[in-house]
Design an enzyme around this catalytic site. Structure first.
Site, short mmCIF file in Angstrom:
data_model
loop_
_atom_site.label_atom_id
_atom_site.label_comp_id
_atom_site.label_asym_id
_atom_site.label_seq_id
_atom_site.Cartn_x
_atom_site.Cartn_y
_atom_site.Cartn_z
N GLY A 52 -22.25 -5.13 -10.04
CA GLY A 52 -23.06 -6.04 -9.85
C GLY A 52 -24.06 -4.69 -9.18
O GLY A 52 -24.13 -3.94 -8.48
N CYS A 79 -17.04 -0.36 -9.35
CA CYS A 79 -17.82 0.16 -9.07
C CYS A 79 -18.33 -1.53 -7.75
O CYS A 79 -17.78 -1.06 -6.75
CB CYS A 79 -19.36 -0.31 -9.71
SG CYS A 79 -20.53 0.30 -9.21
N TYR A 80 -19.23 -2.27 -7.87
CA TYR A 80 -19.26 -3.10 -6.43
C TYR A 80 -18.19 -3.35 -6.11
O TYR A 80 -17.89 -4.08 -5.03
CB TYR A 80 -20.49 -4.34 -6.99
CG TYR A 80 -21.00 -5.61 -5.69
CD1 TYR A 80 -22.22 -4.63 -5.18
CD2 TYR A 80 -19.76 -6.27 -6.25
CE1 TYR A 80 -22.15 -5.89 -4.66
CE2 TYR A 80 -20.80 -7.49 -5.06
CZ TYR A 80 -21.45 -7.17 -4.54
OH TYR A 80 -21.21 -7.91 -3.35
N HIS A 165 -17.92 3.69 -14.11
CA HIS A 165 -17.98 2.54 -14.67
C HIS A 165 -16.44 2.77 -16.52
O HIS A 165 -17.08 3.63 -17.02
CB HIS A 165 -18.52 2.11 -15.88
CG HIS A 165 -19.95 0.99 -14.77
ND1 HIS A 165 -19.28 -0.05 -14.18
CD2 HIS A 165 -20.22 1.76 -13.86
CE1 HIS A 165 -20.74 -0.15 -13.33
NE2 HIS A 165 -20.73 0.58 -12.84
N GLU A 167 -15.24 0.90 -18.37
CA GLU A 167 -15.31 0.80 -19.41
C GLU A 167 -16.33 1.01 -20.60
O GLU A 167 -16.32 0.30 -21.56
CB GLU A 167 -15.79 -1.23 -19.11
CG GLU A 167 -16.96 -1.40 -18.99
CD GLU A 167 -17.59 -0.87 -17.00
OE1 GLU A 167 -16.10 -0.34 -16.31
OE2 GLU A 167 -18.06 -1.73 -16.19
N ASP A 224 -19.36 -17.41 -37.99
CA ASP A 224 -19.20 -17.99 -36.62
C ASP A 224 -19.32 -19.76 -37.42
O ASP A 224 -17.99 -20.45 -37.52
CB ASP A 224 -19.93 -17.65 -35.42
CG ASP A 224 -19.66 -16.23 -35.25
OD1 ASP A 224 -19.60 -15.51 -35.68
OD2 ASP A 224 -21.42 -16.17 -34.50
N LYS A 362 -17.15 -11.85 -31.22
CA LYS A 362 -17.65 -11.74 -32.55
C LYS A 362 -16.38 -11.13 -32.92
O LYS A 362 -16.41 -11.37 -34.47
CB LYS A 362 -19.05 -10.63 -32.45
CG LYS A 362 -19.39 -10.84 -33.90
CD LYS A 362 -20.64 -12.12 -33.60
CE LYS A 362 -21.03 -11.92 -35.38
NZ LYS A 362 -21.61 -13.51 -35.41
#
Ligand code: XMP
Length: 506
Positions: A52, A79-80, A165, A167, A224, A362
Site C-alpha cells: 500500500g 511490503c506495507y 513483491h 507477486e 465475457d 479474465k
C-alpha cells in the site's frame, strides 16, 4: 481459500491472481471491510496483507487489528503488510533511502517460505520505509544488498513478511515463494479449476435466479457476455431472452458468428441489425468522445425498441472480479475515456443485476469457456471496446475506413494466430485515420491510407507494453495488409507504452 487484505497496493489483484494460478482460490477484501467477523465468516486458510502507498507510523494509516495474527492461520505480509506486522508487534518502521526495482537479496534461511531459493536472488522492491527493528521473537531470513531487512518470520508462529513483491514477474522466484506459503505452510488444497468455478457459479445463480421469471442478457460477442449468457441459459432455460445488437462497428464476421453460436447453444437471440442507423447517426462526427456518446445513446434506443417495452426481472452482466472489487472499494481508477457499457440501460428497466462471472478473472473466464465447450475463437477473443471500430477509425467514420480497419484487424489477428502469438498478447488490432502516404502500386502513384498496427501485452489494461513482435511477423502483417487492401500504402507499428499512450487510438 486464501484471503488478501488490500491496503491500497496496486499489486493486490496480482497477488490473488498468482495464488489462483497456483491452483488455490483467493479473494481480496479491502482493509476497510476486514473486520474480525468478516474475516472469520470467510474462514480463510491463510491471510496475506498486501502492499500500500501509506506509512504505517502516520496518524490514520490503514491498518488491521493485531487479532489477525492470532486467528491461528498463517499470515504473510508483503511490503506495507510486512511493515504493518513489524509495527503491530513492537518493531520499528522508519523512512529510508528506499529501494526501487530489481534488487539483490542475501537469503539467510533457505527453507519454509524461502525453500528452493538460492543464497543470492533477485527481487522487485518498491518501498521508501523500512523495518529498522524487527519485533521480538522474529528472525531475519533475508537481507537486501543495501542492508535492509528483506524478509522475516516469527520464531514459532506462522507469521511471515517480505519487503519485496513476490507477486510481480520481476521477482523470478516469487511464484515459488507464494507456492511455499499457500501449499507448504498453509497446506491449502490445489483445487481451483473450471469444475470448482462452475460449482461456485451455479451456487450463486441458484440463489440469484430465484424469483426471476424473465431474464435478459445483452450479448456483445465478447467472451465475457457470451459465457455469462451461456451459464445463465443452462439454469434459466427458456426464461432467458438474449439480445445482440449489431451496431455496424463489429469485427469481421462477428455478427454472424455470434448469432450462429448462440443458436447452436440453444438460445434464440433477438438479433437487431442497426448498422445503418448507427452509421447515419455518426455521419460527419469526428470527435471521439462525441462518437462514444452517440453510440451509447443509440444503443439504448435500439435496445429498448427491440424489447418493445417488455419487462424483465433480472439482467445478466459479464462483470468480472476486478470490477466487482473496484466498484465496492476506494481503490478505483480514473476513467480516461468514457467507456460505454450496457449498464446504462433504459430507465424503465428496473431489473436485478445478475453477474455470474463476478468471482473470476479474465483468463479464468477463458478457461471456463473452453470447459463449457465453446469454440476457441470465443475463448480466445480479445477485449473489444463497446463502441467497436468506432474508436479505431480516427476522424469521421466512413464505409471505406471502416472496411479498412475491419480487414486490417482481421489480418493482424490471423497472422498472430498462425504464429501462435495471438493468445499471448492482450490485444492486437489495426486502426486507420485520415493521414495519407504516397505509394506505388503497379506502376502508378497512389495516395493511400496509413494503417497503424497496435499489439500490446498487459495484465489488466491499466498499463500496457507494446509487443516486441519478431520482424518477420511485422513484415508479414505489412505485406498482407498492403496487398489485400489496395487503399493502404503504409503500415506503421505503434511502439508507445500505456502510459503515456492508451491502448485504443481514441
Ligand atoms: P484504453 O484505450 O483506455 O483501453 O487504454 C483500455 C481497455 O479498455 C478497452 N476500451 C473499452 N472498453 N468500452 C469498452 O467496453 C469502451 O468505450 C472502451 N474503450 C477502450 C480497450 O480495448 C482496452 O482493453
Amino acid at each position: 481459500m486464501i484471503l488478501v487484505v488490500n491496503f491500497g497496493g496496486q499489486y493486490a489483484h496480482l497477488i490473488a491472481r498468482r495464488i489462483r494460478d497456483i491452483g488455490v482460490y483467493a479473494e481480496i477484501i479491502p482493509y476497510t471491510e476486514a473486520s474480525r467477523s468478516a474475516i472469520e465468516a470467510r474462514d480463510p486458510e491463510a491471510i496475506i496483507l498486501s502492499g500500500g502507498p501509506s506509512s504505517v507510523y502516520e496518524a490514520g494509516a490503514p491498518g488491521i487489528g493485531d487479532w489477525v495474527l492470532d486467528l491461528g492461520v498463517p499470515v504473510l505480509g508483503i511490503c506495507y503488510g510486512f511493515q504493518l506486522i513489524a509495527h503491530m508487534l513492537g518493531g520499528e518502521v522508519r523512512r529510508s533511502r528506499g529501494e526501487y526495482g530489481p534488487t539483490k537479496v542475501r537469503v539467510l534461511e533457505r527453507s519454509g517460505l524461502l525453500r528452493g531459493w538460492g543464497e543470492e536472488e533477485l527481487v522487485w522492491m518498491s518501498h521508501s520505509d523500512h523495518v529498522a527493528e524487527v519485533p521480538r521473537d522474529f528472525i531475519v531470513t533475508a537481507l537486501s544488498e543495501n542492508g535492509y531487512v528483506a524478509a522475516f518470520r516469527h520464531r514459532e508462529r506462522p507469521i511471515y513478511g517480505v519487503q519485496f513483491h513476490p507477486e510481480v514477474k520481476h521477482t523470478p522466484k516469487g511464484r515459488l515463494l507464494l507456492e511455499n506459503f499457500s501449499l507448504g505452510i498453509a497446506k491449502a488444497e490445489r483445487n481451483w479449476n473450471p469444475e470448482r468455478m462452475m460449482e461456485l457459479i451455479e451456487e450463486y445463480l441458484r440463489r440469484e435466479l430465484e424469483g426471476c421469471d424473465s431474464v435478459l442478457a445483452a450479448v456483445s460477442g465478447g467472451v465475457d457476455s457470451t459465457v455469462a449468457a451461456v451459464l445463465v441459459s443452462r439454469l434459466a432455460g427458456n426464461r432467458l431472452t438474449s439480445v445482440f445488437v449489431n451496431h455496424g462497428l463489429m469485427r469481421k464476421g462477428e455478427p454472424e458468428e455470434v448469432v450462429t453460436l448462440l443458436r447452436d447453444l440453444g438460445m434464440d437471440p433477438i438479433y437487431v441489425d442497426a448498422s445503418h442507423e448507427f452509421l447515419s447517426a455518426l455521419r460527419g462526427v469526428r470527435d471521439c468522445e462525441e462518437k462514444r456518446r452517440i453510440i451509447g445513446e443509440k444503443f439504448i434506443e435500439v435496445f429498448s425498441r427491440a424489447l418493445r417495452g417488455r419487462r424483465f426481472d433480472c439482467l445478466v452482466q459479464g462483470t468480472l472480479y476486478p470490477d466487482v472489487i473496484e466498484s465496492g472499494g476506494e481503490i478505483g481508477a480514473d476513467r480516461i475515456k468514457s467507456h460505454h457499457n450496457v449498464a446504462a440501460l433504459p430507465g424503465w428497466m428496473e431489473a436485478r443485476v445478475i453477474e455470474p462471472l463476478r468471482y473470476l478473472y479474465k483468463d479464468e473466464v477463458r478457461a471456463l469457456a473452453r470447459h463449457l465447450g465453446l469454440p476457441d475463437w470465443v475463448a480466445e477473443r480479445q477485449p473489444f471496446p463497446g463502441p467497436g471500430l468506432g474508436v479505431r477509425v480516427m476522424g469521421e467514420i466512413t464505409e471505406e475506413k471502416l472496411r479498412i480497419a475491419r480487414e486490417a484487424s482481421a489480418i493482424v489477428e490471423r497472422v498472430l494466430r498462425e504464429r501462435g502469438l495471438h493468445s499471448r498478447v492482450w490485444q492486437a488490432f489495426a486502426a486507420v485515420g485520415d493521414d495519407r502516404w504516397v505509394g506505388v502500386k503497379g506502376d502508378s502513384r497512389v495516395e493511400g491510407y496509413i494503417v497503424t498496427v497496435r499489439v500490446v501485452e498487459s495484465e489488466d489494461a491499466m498499463t500496457a507494453d507494446w509487443s516486441k513482435l519478431p520482424p518477420e511477423v511485422m513484415e508479414e502483417v505489412s505485406k498482407r495488409i498492403t496487398s489485400r487492401i489496395p487503399e493502404v500504402t503504409m503500415v506503421t507499428y505503434a511502439i508507445t507504452t500505456k502510459p503515456p499512450s492508451t491502448i485504443e487510438p481514441c
